[in-house]
Design a protein around this motif. Structure first.
Motif, PDB file in Angstrom:
ATOM      1  N   VAL A  59       0.838  -1.203   0.000  1.00 41.40           N
ATOM      2  CA  VAL A  59       0.000   0.000   0.000  1.00 41.40           C
ATOM      3  C   VAL A  59       0.873   1.253   0.000  1.00 41.40           C
ATOM      4  CG1 VAL A  59      -1.713   1.322   1.305  1.00 41.40           C
ATOM      5  CG2 VAL A  59      -1.931  -1.165   1.141  1.00 41.40           C
ATOM      6  N   MET A  60       1.886   1.272   0.845  1.00 41.44           N
ATOM      7  CA  MET A  60       2.743   2.459   0.959  1.00 41.44           C
ATOM      8  C   MET A  60       3.492   2.753  -0.340  1.00 41.44           C
ATOM      9  SD  MET A  60       2.306   4.119   3.701  1.00 41.44           S
ATOM     10  CE  MET A  60       3.682   5.240   3.536  1.00 41.44           C
ATOM     11  N   ALA A  61       3.878   1.721  -1.078  1.00 33.93           N
ATOM     12  CA  ALA A  61       4.578   1.938  -2.347  1.00 33.93           C
ATOM     13  C   ALA A  61       3.693   2.731  -3.317  1.00 33.93           C
ATOM     14  CB  ALA A  61       4.975   0.603  -2.959  1.00 33.93           C
ATOM     15  N   VAL A  62       2.428   2.389  -3.377  1.00 35.31           N
ATOM     16  CA  VAL A  62       1.504   3.079  -4.277  1.00 35.31           C
ATOM     17  C   VAL A  62       1.167   4.473  -3.741  1.00 35.31           C
ATOM     18  CG1 VAL A  62      -0.798   2.991  -5.322  1.00 35.31           C
ATOM     19  CG2 VAL A  62       0.544   0.894  -5.101  1.00 35.31           C
ATOM     20  N   VAL A  63       0.896   4.544  -2.435  1.00 34.66           N
ATOM     21  CA  VAL A  63       0.529   5.818  -1.820  1.00 34.66           C
ATOM     22  C   VAL A  63       1.675   6.820  -1.922  1.00 34.66           C
ATOM     23  CG1 VAL A  63      -0.002   6.933   0.386  1.00 34.66           C
ATOM     24  CG2 VAL A  63      -1.223   4.871  -0.281  1.00 34.66           C
ATOM     25  N   LYS A  64       2.892   6.370  -1.686  1.00 38.52           N
ATOM     26  CA  LYS A  64       4.043   7.273  -1.732  1.00 38.52           C
ATOM     27  C   LYS A  64       4.193   7.888  -3.118  1.00 38.52           C
ATOM     28  CE  LYS A  64       8.850   7.697  -0.475  1.00 38.52           C
ATOM     29  NZ  LYS A  64      10.037   7.087   0.090  1.00 38.52           N
ATOM     30  N   ALA A  65       3.977   7.096  -4.155  1.00 36.79           N
ATOM     31  CA  ALA A  65       4.078   7.611  -5.521  1.00 36.79           C
ATOM     32  C   ALA A  65       3.000   8.668  -5.787  1.00 36.79           C
ATOM     33  CB  ALA A  65       3.952   6.467  -6.516  1.00 36.79           C
ATOM     34  N   ARG A  66       1.820   8.461  -5.235  1.00 42.50           N
ATOM     35  CA  ARG A  66       0.717   9.402  -5.475  1.00 42.50           C
ATOM     36  C   ARG A  66       0.808  10.671  -4.637  1.00 42.50           C
ATOM     37  NH1 ARG A  66      -4.976   6.467  -5.578  1.00 42.50           N
ATOM     38  NH2 ARG A  66      -5.582   8.556  -6.244  1.00 42.50           N
ATOM     39  N   LEU A  67       1.414  10.571  -3.452  1.00 36.83           N
ATOM     40  CA  LEU A  67       1.427  11.709  -2.532  1.00 36.83           C
ATOM     41  C   LEU A  67       2.778  12.410  -2.433  1.00 36.83           C
ATOM     42  CD1 LEU A  67      -0.644  10.280   0.461  1.00 36.83           C
ATOM     43  CD2 LEU A  67      -1.422  11.765  -1.369  1.00 36.83           C
ATOM     44  N   ALA A  68       3.750  12.014  -3.200  1.00 42.16           N
ATOM     45  CA  ALA A  68       5.108  12.550  -3.082  1.00 42.16           C
ATOM     46  C   ALA A  68       5.112  14.077  -3.008  1.00 42.16           C
ATOM     47  CB  ALA A  68       5.965  12.084  -4.246  1.00 42.16           C
ATOM     48  N   GLY A  69       5.624  14.581  -1.906  1.00 42.64           N
ATOM     49  CA  GLY A  69       5.741  16.023  -1.716  1.00 42.64           C
ATOM     50  C   GLY A  69       4.463  16.728  -1.316  1.00 42.64           C
ATOM     51  N   ARG A  70       3.351  16.010  -1.281  1.00 48.67           N
ATOM     52  CA  ARG A  70       2.080  16.669  -0.995  1.00 48.67           C
ATOM     53  C   ARG A  70       1.497  16.286   0.351  1.00 48.67           C
ATOM     54  NH1 ARG A  70      -1.853  15.998  -5.724  1.00 48.67           N
ATOM     55  NH2 ARG A  70      -1.502  13.809  -5.311  1.00 48.67           N
ATOM     56  N   ALA A  71       2.227  15.448   1.110  1.00 49.88           N
ATOM     57  CA  ALA A  71       1.764  15.050   2.441  1.00 49.88           C
ATOM     58  C   ALA A  71       2.962  14.547   3.245  1.00 49.88           C
ATOM     59  CB  ALA A  71       0.704  13.960   2.337  1.00 49.88           C
ATOM     60  N   ASP A  72       2.861  14.643   4.555  1.00 52.23           N
ATOM     61  CA  ASP A  72       3.903  14.142   5.451  1.00 52.23           C
ATOM     62  C   ASP A  72       3.801  12.616   5.460  1.00 52.23           C
ATOM     63  OD1 ASP A  72       5.411  13.241   7.598  1.00 52.23           O
ATOM     64  OD2 ASP A  72       4.818  14.877   8.923  1.00 52.23           O
ATOM     65  N   MET A  73       4.809  11.954   4.915  1.00 52.44           N
ATOM     66  CA  MET A  73       4.738  10.500   4.757  1.00 52.44           C
ATOM     67  C   MET A  73       4.749   9.766   6.102  1.00 52.44           C
ATOM     68  SD  MET A  73       4.105  10.292   1.669  1.00 52.44           S
ATOM     69  CE  MET A  73       3.999   8.529   1.517  1.00 52.44           C
ATOM     70  N   GLY A  74       5.286  10.369   7.137  1.00 56.51           N
ATOM     71  CA  GLY A  74       5.237   9.760   8.466  1.00 56.51           C
ATOM     72  C   GLY A  74       3.799   9.655   8.956  1.00 56.51           C
ATOM     73  N   LYS A  75       3.056  10.724   8.768  1.00 57.25           N
ATOM     74  CA  LYS A  75       1.641  10.727   9.165  1.00 57.25           C
ATOM     75  C   LYS A  75       0.829   9.793   8.269  1.00 57.25           C
ATOM     76  CE  LYS A  75       1.794  15.368  11.091  1.00 57.25           C
ATOM     77  NZ  LYS A  75       1.422  16.765  10.905  1.00 57.25           N
ATOM     78  N   VAL A  76       1.155   9.787   6.975  1.00 56.15           N
ATOM     79  CA  VAL A  76       0.451   8.911   6.039  1.00 56.15           C
ATOM     80  C   VAL A  76       0.667   7.453   6.440  1.00 56.15           C
ATOM     81  CG1 VAL A  76       0.390   8.098   3.642  1.00 56.15           C
ATOM     82  CG2 VAL A  76       0.495  10.550   4.117  1.00 56.15           C
ATOM     83  N   SER A  77       1.890   7.115   6.782  1.00 56.49           N
ATOM     84  CA  SER A  77       2.207   5.742   7.201  1.00 56.49           C
ATOM     85  C   SER A  77       1.384   5.347   8.420  1.00 56.49           C
ATOM     86  CB  SER A  77       3.705   5.635   7.507  1.00 56.49           C
ATOM     87  OG  SER A  77       4.019   4.342   7.951  1.00 56.49           O
ATOM     88  N   ALA A  78       1.275   6.242   9.377  1.00 58.22           N
ATOM     89  CA  ALA A  78       0.477   5.955  10.577  1.00 58.22           C
ATOM     90  C   ALA A  78      -0.999   5.777  10.218  1.00 58.22           C
ATOM     91  CB  ALA A  78       0.636   7.086  11.590  1.00 58.22           C
ATOM     92  N   MET A  79      -1.491   6.572   9.264  1.00 53.31           N
ATOM     93  CA  MET A  79      -2.891   6.448   8.843  1.00 53.31           C
ATOM     94  C   MET A  79      -3.138   5.107   8.144  1.00 53.31           C
ATOM     95  SD  MET A  79      -3.403  10.365   7.488  1.00 53.31           S
ATOM     96  CE  MET A  79      -5.002  10.144   6.756  1.00 53.31           C
ATOM     97  N   VAL A  80      -2.205   4.694   7.278  1.00 54.83           N
ATOM     98  CA  VAL A  80      -2.343   3.415   6.580  1.00 54.83           C
ATOM     99  C   VAL A  80      -2.327   2.270   7.595  1.00 54.83           C
ATOM    100  CG1 VAL A  80      -1.174   1.808   5.011  1.00 54.83           C
ATOM    101  CG2 VAL A  80      -1.361   4.215   4.387  1.00 54.83           C
ATOM    102  N   LYS A  81      -1.404   2.344   8.529  1.00 57.72           N
ATOM    103  CA  LYS A  81      -1.311   1.302   9.554  1.00 57.72           C
ATOM    104  C   LYS A  81      -2.615   1.226  10.363  1.00 57.72           C
ATOM    105  CE  LYS A  81       1.848  -0.367  13.100  1.00 57.72           C
ATOM    106  NZ  LYS A  81       3.092  -0.106  13.812  1.00 57.72           N
ATOM    107  N   GLY A  82      -3.161   2.387  10.703  1.00 57.48           N
ATOM    108  CA  GLY A  82      -4.419   2.423  11.457  1.00 57.48           C
ATOM    109  C   GLY A  82      -5.570   1.798  10.678  1.00 57.48           C
ATOM    110  N   LYS A  83      -5.635   2.086   9.371  1.00 53.83           N
ATOM    111  CA  LYS A  83      -6.722   1.523   8.562  1.00 53.83           C
ATOM    112  C   LYS A  83      -6.565   0.016   8.380  1.00 53.83           C
ATOM    113  CE  LYS A  83      -8.195   5.510   5.895  1.00 53.83           C
ATOM    114  NZ  LYS A  83      -9.643   5.551   5.869  1.00 53.83           N
ATOM    115  N   LEU A  84      -5.313  -0.452   8.275  1.00 54.44           N
ATOM    116  CA  LEU A  84      -5.109  -1.880   8.060  1.00 54.44           C
ATOM    117  C   LEU A  84      -5.261  -2.705   9.342  1.00 54.44           C
ATOM    118  CD1 LEU A  84      -2.120  -1.840   5.538  1.00 54.44           C
ATOM    119  CD2 LEU A  84      -4.505  -2.383   5.064  1.00 54.44           C
ATOM    120  N   THR A  85      -5.043  -2.082  10.499  1.00 52.16           N
ATOM    121  CA  THR A  85      -5.200  -2.817  11.768  1.00 52.16           C
ATOM    122  C   THR A  85      -6.608  -2.672  12.321  1.00 52.16           C
ATOM    123  OG1 THR A  85      -4.322  -0.948  13.019  1.00 52.16           O
ATOM    124  CG2 THR A  85      -2.772  -2.695  12.441  1.00 52.16           C
ATOM    125  N   GLY A  86      -7.242  -1.552  11.996  1.00 49.19           N
ATOM    126  CA  GLY A  86      -8.548  -1.273  12.576  1.00 49.19           C
ATOM    127  C   GLY A  86      -9.650  -1.667  11.747  1.00 49.19           C
TER     128      GLY A  86
END
Length: 148
Positions: free
Chosen positions: A121-148
């Motif tokens: 998921v992060m590989a695809v998201v990183k390509a789409r969001l490069a420079g437009r979002a804090d990837m640390g926060k994005v990673s935490a959001m992805v982890k939250g969605k996949l665990t929750g």
């Protein structure tokens, strides 16, 4: 206008206006871009320059925390100023809702079901969001969605 040309023009403008601090920050940025180009024997496109800017911002944020721990507010303020100059060259940041929508679409399109699929998921998201979002926060959001 390509980002690198914009940086060069802004550096010239800062020289003419005798803005020493802004000029110093822009010179550091151009130096980092040229260093990466020489090291990798490539010419950076806008995405590559944005990656260099993000790296420099991250380094400055780390420095700020260290300077504040050492009670060196003068140096922390200098780093904060440099961050404000660097951030001006990043694309406009996406809103939280936009980031969540992209994460949701990516999870659905990749078929991710568990935290084990986070890398996919992060590989695809990183390509789409490069420079437009804090990837640390994005990673935490992805982890939250996949665990929750």
């Amino acid at each position: 206008m390509p980002l690198r040309e914009q940086l060069t023009e802004d550096m010239k403008t800062a020289m003419k206006a005798r803005e020493a601090e802004k000029l110093g920050a822009l010179r550091l940025l151009l130096s980092a871009v040229k260093q990466r180009e020489v090291d990798e024997r490539i010419t950076l496109d806008d995405a590559g320059v944005i990656a260099v800017i993000e790296k420099m911002i991250k380094q400055r944020k780390d420095s700020i925390s260290q300077f504040e721990k050492a009670a060196r507010q003068d140096l922390a303020d200098k780093e904060k100023f440099e961050i404000s100059i660097l951030e001006a060259y990043l694309p406009q940041q996406l809103s939280l809702a936009e980031v969540e929508a992209i994460i949701g679409e990516t999870i659905a399109s990749t078929g991710a079901k568990s935290p084990a699929d986070m890398g996919k998921v992060m590989a695809v998201v990183k390509a789409r969001l490069a420079g437009r979002a804090d990837m640390g926060k994005v990673s935490a959001m992805v982890k939250g969605k996949l665990t929750g």
